[in-house]
Design a protein around this motif. Structure first.
Motif: not given
Length: 228
Positions: A83-95
């Motif tokens: 996944r692109p870095a931006a998408r990974k960060q979107e998922l991690l922000r859910l934490l």
């Protein structure tokens, strides 16, 4: 029910992810992203496994960095593209946008009214922890919000628990960890702390570790045992 009769602890240390906060929102997002009902379970296992690798090898990366690497490893294991870095960060922000379990505020309220000192101790870095607790409206319950970041060792390394005890000036034997993970309870018990296992669905105690002081299905149930 109590596994043995513990002394009343002077300090309660709470794990955060899964213990206080409901990860269902993140679980659903990760499973949908990777089109697998088991994607979140695989990813979270990778997150824990490689946090221990960093601890053992002495090459520390914070939880979000390991989480992003875990997404790359998960994609590879599932035969999918990274996944692109931006998408990974979107998922991690859910934490940082997780609600508390329904039993958490009633349990914390009962313990606070009883005069217990309470702090957190989490593998999440300090800024993420601050955001998590503010979003869940749990900050006022805690004397301090502690992360493992200063020690650069992840739980269940004994130093994470004993450093918290030293910082709060309470002996490990007079301190109790409350957690929904068998590995966390095992770490605390081996470090000389009391421990309470909150038996969230899908979680289990580690049979080869010292037994926890208290066991209950919810924080409310454990709080009732602590209050006698």
């Amino acid at each position: 029910m109590a596994a043995f009769a513990p002394a009343r602890p002077q300090l309660l240390i709470f794990d955060v992810n899964e213990t206080l906060l409901d990860l269902s929102k993140l679980q659903q997002a990760v499973n949908q992203e990777f089109r697998s009902a088991f994607a979140f379970q695989q990813w979270f296992a990778l997150l824990l496994q490689y946090s221990l690798v960093d601890t053992v090898t002495g090459h520390y990366h914070d939880f979000p960095a390991i989480g992003a690497a875990g997404f790359d490893m998960l994609a590879q294991a599932l035969g999918q593209s990274a996944r692109p870095a931006a998408r990974k960060q979107e998922l991690l922000r859910l934490l940082a946008e997780l609600p508390p379990h329904p039993d958490v505020i009633p349990g914390l309220t009962a313990l606070q009214h009883a005069g217990f000192r309470m702090v957190t101790l989490t593998n999440s870095p300090g800024p993420t922890l601050q955001q998590q607790m503010a979003y869940a409206q749990l900050t006022p319950f805690f004397e301090q919000l502690l992360s493992i970041d200063p020690q650069k060792h992840y739980k269940p390394h004994p130093d994470t628990y004993t450093a918290a005890c030293r910082q709060l000036r309470v002996a490990p034997a007079d301190t109790m960890l409350l957690a929904a993970h068998g590995w966390d309870v095992a770490g605390a018990r081996h470090a000389g702390l009391q421990a309470a296992f909150i038996a969230r669905p899908g979680q289990a105690q580690y049979p080869l570790a010292p037994v926890p002081s208290l066991v209950g299905p919810t924080l409310e149930a454990v709080a009732k045992q602590l209050l006698g």
